[in-house]
Design a protein around this motif. Structure first.
Motif, PDB file in Angstrom:
ATOM      1  N   HIS A 159       0.845  -1.234   0.016  1.00  0.00           N
ATOM      2  CA  HIS A 159      -0.113  -0.010   0.141  1.00  0.00           C
ATOM      3  C   HIS A 159       0.996   1.409   0.242  1.00  0.00           C
ATOM      4  O   HIS A 159       0.369   2.255   0.088  1.00  0.00           O
ATOM      5  N   ALA A 160       2.031   1.217  -0.008  1.00  0.00           N
ATOM      6  CA  ALA A 160       3.108   2.065  -0.196  1.00  0.00           C
ATOM      7  C   ALA A 160       2.694   3.147   1.003  1.00  0.00           C
ATOM      8  O   ALA A 160       2.842   4.714   0.768  1.00  0.00           O
ATOM      9  N   VAL A 161       2.723   2.850   2.265  1.00  0.00           N
ATOM     10  CA  VAL A 161       2.680   3.428   3.395  1.00  0.00           C
ATOM     11  C   VAL A 161       3.893   2.932   4.468  1.00  0.00           C
ATOM     12  O   VAL A 161       4.252   1.862   4.345  1.00  0.00           O
ATOM     13  N   PRO A 162       4.087   3.954   5.530  1.00  0.00           N
ATOM     14  CA  PRO A 162       5.153   3.521   6.358  1.00  0.00           C
ATOM     15  C   PRO A 162       4.478   2.336   7.096  1.00  0.00           C
ATOM     16  O   PRO A 162       3.112   2.272   7.388  1.00  0.00           O
ATOM     17  N   LEU A 163       5.180   1.760   7.968  1.00  0.00           N
ATOM     18  CA  LEU A 163       5.011   0.357   8.828  1.00  0.00           C
ATOM     19  C   LEU A 163       4.118   0.692   9.865  1.00  0.00           C
ATOM     20  O   LEU A 163       3.065   0.163  10.133  1.00  0.00           O
ATOM     21  N   ASN A 164       4.214   1.679  10.457  1.00  0.00           N
ATOM     22  CA  ASN A 164       3.433   2.309  11.863  1.00  0.00           C
ATOM     23  C   ASN A 164       2.172   2.822  11.059  1.00  0.00           C
ATOM     24  O   ASN A 164       1.111   2.444  12.085  1.00  0.00           O
ATOM     25  N   THR A 165       2.140   3.324  10.061  1.00  0.00           N
ATOM     26  CA  THR A 165       0.570   3.726   9.350  1.00  0.00           C
ATOM     27  C   THR A 165      -0.177   2.503   9.094  1.00  0.00           C
ATOM     28  O   THR A 165      -1.573   2.358   9.449  1.00  0.00           O
ATOM     29  N   MET A 166       0.409   1.410   8.568  1.00  0.00           N
ATOM     30  CA  MET A 166      -0.118   0.189   8.287  1.00  0.00           C
ATOM     31  C   MET A 166      -0.633  -0.430   9.797  1.00  0.00           C
ATOM     32  O   MET A 166      -1.792  -1.064   9.751  1.00  0.00           O
ATOM     33  N   ARG A 167       0.308  -0.262  10.776  1.00  0.00           N
ATOM     34  CA  ARG A 167      -0.220  -0.949  11.782  1.00  0.00           C
ATOM     35  C   ARG A 167      -1.531  -0.098  12.556  1.00  0.00           C
ATOM     36  O   ARG A 167      -2.646  -0.595  13.174  1.00  0.00           O
TER      37      ARG A 167
END
Length: 183
Positions: A159-167
């Motif tokens: 999704h081309a987002v930072p890992l913390n954003t995904m969390r």
């Protein structure tokens, strides 16, 4: 391993394996063995047997790489299918053959009752409805994490987002799903 570039790279590695490129085979193994090991382990439920099976799976991949048709299937789906089918074949071989089919009549049906099937169908419909209330990319991330087994890192890349954003997406989406399912 889920970005479009990675999918293309894996498809390319499979194509190079079909041409008997050992370096490509080594890279393919490095990039995909953890996922295929997980697939086989879920089916075989025995680590030692899975370690043996993963070697056999990659022999099959090497031998059948020319059968992969790029664009017809995702390369990961094709690899998972090879691993899954091999693991299921190993389970079938271990299963004793019943000599008397009449003995099967005495075996209880462990499947869900008709009432439970209706409940499960209704539950599935409720879950699908609640997933539909999420933003499409959040719903896709939830499906990827909890139904397809993708890691948070894989989903963040996809999704081309930072890992913390995904969390955060997943945590908030699960809270919304819980609220929707309990209302």
């Amino acid at each position: 391993m889920s970005t479009q570039a990675d999918v293309g790279a894996i498809a390319d590695l499979i194509a190079r394996c079909a041409l008997r490129d050992r370096a490509a085979f080594r890279l393919l193994y490095e990039r995909t063995s953890a996922k295929l090991f997980g697939v086989a382990l879920r089916i075989l439920k025995d680590r030692a047997e899975t370690e043996e099976a993963i070697q056999e799976i990659y022999i099959k991949i090497w031998q059948k790489a020319d059968r992969y048709v790029a664009g017809q299937y995702s390369p990961i789906s094709w690899l998972v299918a090879v691993a899954r089918n091999h693991a299921l074949d190993k389970v079938r071989v271990k299963r004793p053959v019943s000599e008397d089919i009449d003995a099967a009549l005495d075996i209880a049906d462990l499947g869900p009752s008709p009432e439970r099937q209706v409940e499960q169908s209704e539950d599935s419909a409720r879950i699908a409805h609640c997933l539909g209330t999420l933003e499409p990319d959040r719903a896709e991330a939830v499906r990827g994490a909890y139904l397809d087994g993708f890691s948070y890192e894989e989903l963040a890349q996809r999704h081309a987002v930072p890992l913390n954003t995904m969390r955060t997406w997943l945590r908030r989406s699960l809270a919304k799903l819980k609220e929707c399912l309990t209302s």
